[in-house]
Design an enzyme around this catalytic site. Structure first.
Site, PDB file in Angstrom:
ATOM      1  N   CYS A  33     -31.326  18.034  32.890  1.00 26.33           N
ATOM      2  CA  CYS A  33     -32.159  19.242  32.793  1.00 26.33           C
ATOM      3  C   CYS A  33     -31.323  20.479  33.127  1.00 26.33           C
ATOM      4  O   CYS A  33     -30.943  20.692  34.280  1.00 26.33           O
ATOM      5  CB  CYS A  33     -33.351  19.090  33.742  1.00 26.33           C
ATOM      6  SG  CYS A  33     -34.153  20.604  34.233  1.00 26.33           S
ATOM      7  N   CYS A  36     -32.663  22.954  35.717  1.00 33.19           N
ATOM      8  CA  CYS A  36     -32.623  22.402  37.083  1.00 33.19           C
ATOM      9  C   CYS A  36     -31.281  22.715  37.730  1.00 33.19           C
ATOM     10  O   CYS A  36     -31.201  23.028  38.916  1.00 33.19           O
ATOM     11  CB  CYS A  36     -32.812  20.881  37.068  1.00 33.19           C
ATOM     12  SG  CYS A  36     -34.393  20.358  36.389  1.00 33.19           S
TER      13      CYS A  36
END
Lengths: 109, 318
Positions: A33, A36
């Protein structure tokens, strides 16, 4: 990772988060991700700067799907703040430090 | 007042980082305020198949990592935070990142664009709980579940194709009866057994409490309203330029794109402020065009700074 950030798993979540005396922000993330990864350094800074007021923990959703499911996490990054083991605030998506501090003001004042 | 820099670049997608490579090689010692969304839209994609030089394709985040590395190699300086405020009313221009103030003789604006949302109350309520704008981030959560993608451009189709790895079925909802996506993406989507299309359909509402249960769809031709059971909705209906920061300071069109008054130049309405990439381009919006205009902006900044320095010397000698 800074020592100020704990890693929690499906197995340790209840003990670590439920047993905490201060508010705990849990960062639901995964290796794949991008956003993230963008917010990770910011969270480390916040963890250091607000030590003793707000604890920060990371939960990898890839390896710990149960906890993610339990709290209906369907997007990452999701930041959930827990107080006394109960989720009291949900922040979804990558945000800048200024915005995060504003969103977390009630926990770090 | 802080030390005045030659050049500050705001934004770090293909445009900003290409500008940084050129500016650093021209010894302008650029500061790149890369922002919390560093790397730009490509950070949210998977395979990039149309960036020349990578015949096998390359992952978006990896490509941006290489751009950044190249800029850093020549001495570009990075600030990983968002710009909070700018002041372009007088030179040197002011740029504030939190409490830190930067002053620059020239500025390149390459803040790009962000995903547009549908604007429904249910959409913001369920964001992160069934509503998503990032298939590569969130596809994982929809294993063995039916989902929908709203949109008809390349990004919508790319998301739909990616999501077939996880979902049982992906319904593409499009308000027209044909896609805007490139032919190759269309062919792939039509050939994929997991993808179904609903033409002339708009999302009227998202049903669910704590998670998405269904969508209320309206047929734009017949007006008929129907329900589609899905566990998730991925929104890919286009992008809006990130120009809120520059309101009242740089001229922009009705949609917020920065206006470039002279054709073939990246100059904005303020002298010494240049724009590159999607922030001033609603037509092409490609990594390669962004990189191209980033290069133009760096070269134009360099020339502008040089001309200004000459003028100042001449004035002093005057």
């Amino acid at each position: 990772m800074a020592d100020d950030i704990q890693t929690v798993t499906d197995a340790t979540f209840d003990e670590t988060v439920g047993g905490a005396e201060i508010a705990v922000l849990v960062d639901f993330w995964a290796e794949w991700c991008g956003p993230c990864k963008m917010i990770a350094p910011t969270l480390e800074e916040i963890a250091v700067e607000h030590r003793g007021k707000l604890a920060i923990a990371k939960l990898n959703v890839d390896n710990n799907p149960e906890t993610a499911r339990r709290y209906d996490v369907m997007s990452i990054p999701t930041l959930l703040v827990f107080k006394g083991g109960e989720p009291v605030k949900r922040l979804v998506g990558a945000k800048g430090k200024g915005q995060l501090l504003q969103d977390l003001a009630e926990f770090i004042a | 007042m802080p030390e005045t820099r030659e050049l500050v670049i705001v934004g770090s997608g293909p445009a900003g980082l290409t500008a940084a490579v050129y500016a650093a090689r021209a010894n302008l010692h650029p500061v790149v305020v890369e922002g919390i969304a560093a790397g730009g839209q490509l950070m949210l994609t998977t395979d990039v198949e149309n960036y020349p030089g990578f015949p096998e394709g390359i992952l978006g985040p990896e490509l941006m990592g290489k751009f950044r590395e190249q800029a850093a190699r020549f001495g570009a300086e990075f600030v990983t935070a968002d710009v909070d405020r700018v002041d372009f009313s007088g030179s040197p221009y002011g740029i504030w990142v939190g409490d830190t103030e930067y002053r620059a003789r020239a500025v390149i604006v390459s803040t790009g664009a962000s995903a547009r949302m549908l604007g429904l109350e249910s959409e913001s309520r369920l964001l992160g709980q069934g509503v998503s704008t990032c298939a590569t981030c969130d596809g994982f959560f929809y294993r063995e579940k039916p989902i929908a993608v709203v949109g008809g451009g390349d990004s919508a189709i790319e998301e739909a194709l990616f999501l077939t790895k996880f979902a049982t079925k992906v319904t593409v909802l499009h308000r027209r009866d044909e896609l805007r996506a490139s032919k190759i993406m269309q062919e792939r989507a039509f050939a994929n057994a997991k993808i179904e299309f609903r033409w002339n359909s708009v999302v009227e509402d998202i049903v669910g409490n704590g998670c998405v249960e269904a969508l209320k769809l309206r047929d734009t031709v017949t007006g008929e309203v129907s329900e589609l059971e899905v566990a998730g909705l991925f929104v890919a209906i286009g992008h809006d330029p990130n120009t809120k920061l520059f309101e009242g300071q740089l001229d922009m069109d009705a949609n917020g794109y920065l206006l470039l008054p002279s054709a073939g130049s990246t100059r904005t309405s303020v002298e010494g402020v240049f724009a590159a990439g999607d922030v001033a381009d609603h037509v092409f919006r490609q990594a390669i065009t962004a990189a191209g205009t980033g290069c133009m902006a760096a070269i134009e900044s360099e020339r502008w700074l040089e001309a200004k320095a000459h003028a100042e010397v001449a004035a002093q000698a005057g």
